[in-house]
Design an enzyme around this catalytic site. Structure first.
Site, mmCIF file in Angstrom:
data_model
loop_
_atom_site.group_PDB
_atom_site.id
_atom_site.type_symbol
_atom_site.label_atom_id
_atom_site.label_comp_id
_atom_site.label_asym_id
_atom_site.label_seq_id
_atom_site.Cartn_x
_atom_site.Cartn_y
_atom_site.Cartn_z
ATOM 1 N N ASN A 232 -4.601 -2.058 7.609
ATOM 2 C CA ASN A 232 -4.005 -3.048 6.712
ATOM 3 C C ASN A 232 -2.487 -2.826 6.713
ATOM 4 O O ASN A 232 -2.001 -1.872 6.119
ATOM 5 C CB ASN A 232 -4.596 -2.849 5.306
ATOM 6 C CG ASN A 232 -3.915 -3.720 4.273
ATOM 7 O OD1 ASN A 232 -3.172 -4.651 4.598
ATOM 8 N ND2 ASN A 232 -4.167 -3.431 2.997
ATOM 9 N N TRP A 233 -1.785 -3.733 7.385
ATOM 10 C CA TRP A 233 -0.330 -3.563 7.513
ATOM 11 C C TRP A 233 0.430 -4.018 6.278
ATOM 12 O O TRP A 233 1.651 -3.921 6.237
ATOM 13 C CB TRP A 233 0.173 -4.322 8.749
ATOM 14 C CG TRP A 233 -0.310 -3.757 10.061
ATOM 15 C CD1 TRP A 233 -1.022 -2.610 10.262
ATOM 16 C CD2 TRP A 233 -0.085 -4.308 11.369
ATOM 17 N NE1 TRP A 233 -1.269 -2.417 11.600
ATOM 18 C CE2 TRP A 233 -0.704 -3.452 12.314
ATOM 19 C CE3 TRP A 233 0.567 -5.449 11.852
ATOM 20 C CZ2 TRP A 233 -0.677 -3.692 13.694
ATOM 21 C CZ3 TRP A 233 0.586 -5.691 13.217
ATOM 22 C CH2 TRP A 233 -0.021 -4.823 14.120
ATOM 23 N N LYS A 234 -0.294 -4.570 5.318
ATOM 24 C CA LYS A 234 0.333 -5.042 4.067
ATOM 25 C C LYS A 234 1.548 -5.920 4.382
ATOM 26 O O LYS A 234 1.524 -6.672 5.350
ATOM 27 C CB LYS A 234 0.691 -3.865 3.159
ATOM 28 C CG LYS A 234 -0.491 -2.923 2.932
ATOM 29 C CD LYS A 234 -0.288 -2.001 1.789
ATOM 30 C CE LYS A 234 -1.433 -1.004 1.760
ATOM 31 N NZ LYS A 234 -1.489 -0.225 0.554
ATOM 32 N N HIS B 238 -8.577 -6.720 -2.626
ATOM 33 C CA HIS B 238 -7.814 -5.461 -2.534
ATOM 34 C C HIS B 238 -7.225 -5.154 -3.918
ATOM 35 O O HIS B 238 -6.832 -6.061 -4.651
ATOM 36 C CB HIS B 238 -6.695 -5.620 -1.488
ATOM 37 C CG HIS B 238 -6.044 -4.310 -1.139
ATOM 38 N ND1 HIS B 238 -5.106 -3.718 -1.941
ATOM 39 C CD2 HIS B 238 -6.212 -3.481 -0.081
ATOM 40 C CE1 HIS B 238 -4.717 -2.581 -1.389
ATOM 41 N NE2 HIS B 238 -5.380 -2.402 -0.259
ATOM 42 N N GLU C 178 -4.429 -4.132 -4.807
ATOM 43 C CA GLU C 178 -3.077 -4.671 -5.042
ATOM 44 C C GLU C 178 -3.160 -6.139 -5.443
ATOM 45 O O GLU C 178 -2.365 -6.612 -6.261
ATOM 46 C CB GLU C 178 -2.209 -4.456 -3.785
ATOM 47 C CG GLU C 178 -1.815 -2.990 -3.634
ATOM 48 C CD GLU C 178 -1.537 -2.531 -2.206
ATOM 49 O OE1 GLU C 178 -1.353 -3.372 -1.315
ATOM 50 O OE2 GLU C 178 -1.529 -1.300 -1.994
ATOM 51 N N GLU D 274 -12.292 1.852 -2.293
ATOM 52 C CA GLU D 274 -10.911 2.328 -2.305
ATOM 53 C C GLU D 274 -10.530 2.734 -3.724
ATOM 54 O O GLU D 274 -10.164 1.876 -4.543
ATOM 55 C CB GLU D 274 -9.965 1.213 -1.840
ATOM 56 C CG GLU D 274 -10.223 0.733 -0.437
ATOM 57 C CD GLU D 274 -8.949 0.189 0.197
ATOM 58 O OE1 GLU D 274 -8.538 0.736 1.220
ATOM 59 O OE2 GLU D 274 -8.355 -0.752 -0.354
ATOM 60 N N GLY E 230 -2.088 4.617 -1.186
ATOM 61 C CA GLY E 230 -0.644 4.758 -1.015
ATOM 62 C C GLY E 230 -0.040 5.916 -1.795
ATOM 63 O O GLY E 230 1.169 6.030 -1.929
ATOM 64 N N SER F 86 -5.321 6.683 1.379
ATOM 65 C CA SER F 86 -4.584 7.787 2.002
ATOM 66 C C SER F 86 -5.383 8.490 3.103
ATOM 67 O O SER F 86 -5.368 9.720 3.201
ATOM 68 C CB SER F 86 -4.111 8.785 0.936
ATOM 69 O OG SER F 86 -3.227 8.152 0.037
ATOM 70 N N GLY G 121 -4.116 2.066 5.237
ATOM 71 C CA GLY G 121 -2.856 1.388 4.930
ATOM 72 C C GLY G 121 -1.708 2.055 5.661
ATOM 73 O O GLY G 121 -1.476 1.823 6.850
ATOM 74 N N GLY G 122 -0.991 2.940 4.967
ATOM 75 C CA GLY G 122 0.232 3.559 5.497
ATOM 76 C C GLY G 122 0.091 4.114 6.910
ATOM 77 O O GLY G 122 0.948 3.869 7.766
HETATM 78 C C1 PEP Z 1 -5.030 0.209 1.616
HETATM 79 O O1 PEP Z 1 -4.026 -0.444 1.479
HETATM 80 O O2 PEP Z 1 -6.114 -0.377 1.647
HETATM 81 C C2 PEP Z 1 -4.926 1.664 1.738
HETATM 82 C C3 PEP Z 1 -6.027 2.351 1.777
HETATM 83 O O3 PEP Z 1 -3.663 2.200 1.811
HETATM 84 P P1 PEP Z 1 -3.276 3.738 2.140
HETATM 85 O O4 PEP Z 1 -4.068 4.145 3.343
HETATM 86 O O5 PEP Z 1 -1.805 3.716 2.387
HETATM 87 O O6 PEP Z 1 -3.651 4.547 0.934
#
Ligand code: PEP
Length: 266
Positions: free
Chosen positions: A17-19, A103, A105, A175, A181, A221, A242-243
């Protein structure tokens, strides 16, 4: 889209997920690196999830490869006066196979509700898009002993009105909000406990045929150094990253760790 294989017999699913990150050039470069590595990792289903405006550019890079394309959100209506929104047919037309829905967010920053997520899941399925249905508890909920009631409530509301064979076609992403994040990852045991709970709930409601097929991802993470121990858990079938998906090296390494752990489990 109906699933017949158990989730363990399916390839590990690793979705990036590049957000709201990357320029078109950066996205194309990253996608090319992932495609190159993906060709050597046919054991995994790899999905890239760029922002809407980069779907076209990334599609050109992944189109003749096993790497799949996904989107980060969508509206539930097919079309209409919804300025700023993107519809399921738009995503199908853009070459998406997956769409992230609910999600945290979106839920926390943009007021998305369980009822809205449910409409989106149904709309995605109508258009042969596989929903990656996200759910998870906040830190106060975990600390207050309300993890399972929160996750169970989101699961029930998100799947409301769907029959078992449709539920079997959905990817669920657990999640924990406190792990997204933040660099804080759920321990393998914490993640497994919730994944097993989700699978059990699906079994209770939709039966023995659907529950082993449900693909349940962990997100929060995920990094190369924790991917193997997480994936080794029985009910973890893949990752939503994500990151660490913004760098080819870490995303590819996470995928390799998932494949290694999957081989150990099966
Ligand atoms: C996400 O955005 O779904 C996520 C899991 O982010 P991260 O891996 O950065 O925690």
């Amino acid at each position: 889209m109906e699933k017949t294989m158990s989730s363990q017999a399916k390839p590990p699913l690793v979705a990036g997920n590049w957000k709201m990150h990357l320029t078109a050039e950066e996205a194309k470069r990253l996608a090319s690196q992932v495609v190159k590595a993906g060709l050597e990792m046919p054991e995994a289903e790899i999905v890239l999830i760029p922002p809407f405006s980069l779907l076209g550019a990334v599609r050109k890079v992944v189109c003749d490869s096993p790497v799949q394309l996904g989107a980060q959100n969508m509206h539930w209506e097919d079309k209409g006066a919804f300025t700023g929104e993107v519809s399921p047919p738009h995503l199908a037309d853009a070459g998406c196979r997956y769409v992230v829905l609910g999600h945290s967010e979106r839920r926390q920053l943009f007021g998305e509700t369980d009822a809205g997520v449910n409409k989106k899941i149904k709309a995605a399925l109508r258009h042969e898009l596989t929903p990656i249905f996200c759910l998870g508890e906040t830190l106060p909920e975990r600390e207050g002993g309300r993890t399972m009631s929160r996750v169970g409530g989101q699961l029930e509301a998100g799947l409301e009105g769907l029959e078992g064979k449709k539920v079997g076609a959905i990817v669920i992403a657990y999640e924990p909000v406190w792990a997204i994040g933040t660099g804080k990852t759920a321990t393998p045991a914490q993640a497994q406990e919730v994944h097993a709970f989700i699978r059990e709930r699906i079994k209770e409601k939709y039966g023995n045929e659907v529950s082993p097929c449900a693909i349940i991802l962990y997100g929060g993470s995920v990094k190369p150094d924790n991917a193997f121990s997480l994936f080794r858990e029985k009910d973890i079938d893949g990752f939503l990253v994500g990151g660490a998906s913004l760098e080819a090296v870490s995303f590819i390494q996470i995928t390799k760790e998932a494949i290694r752990a999957h081989k150990e489990k099966t």
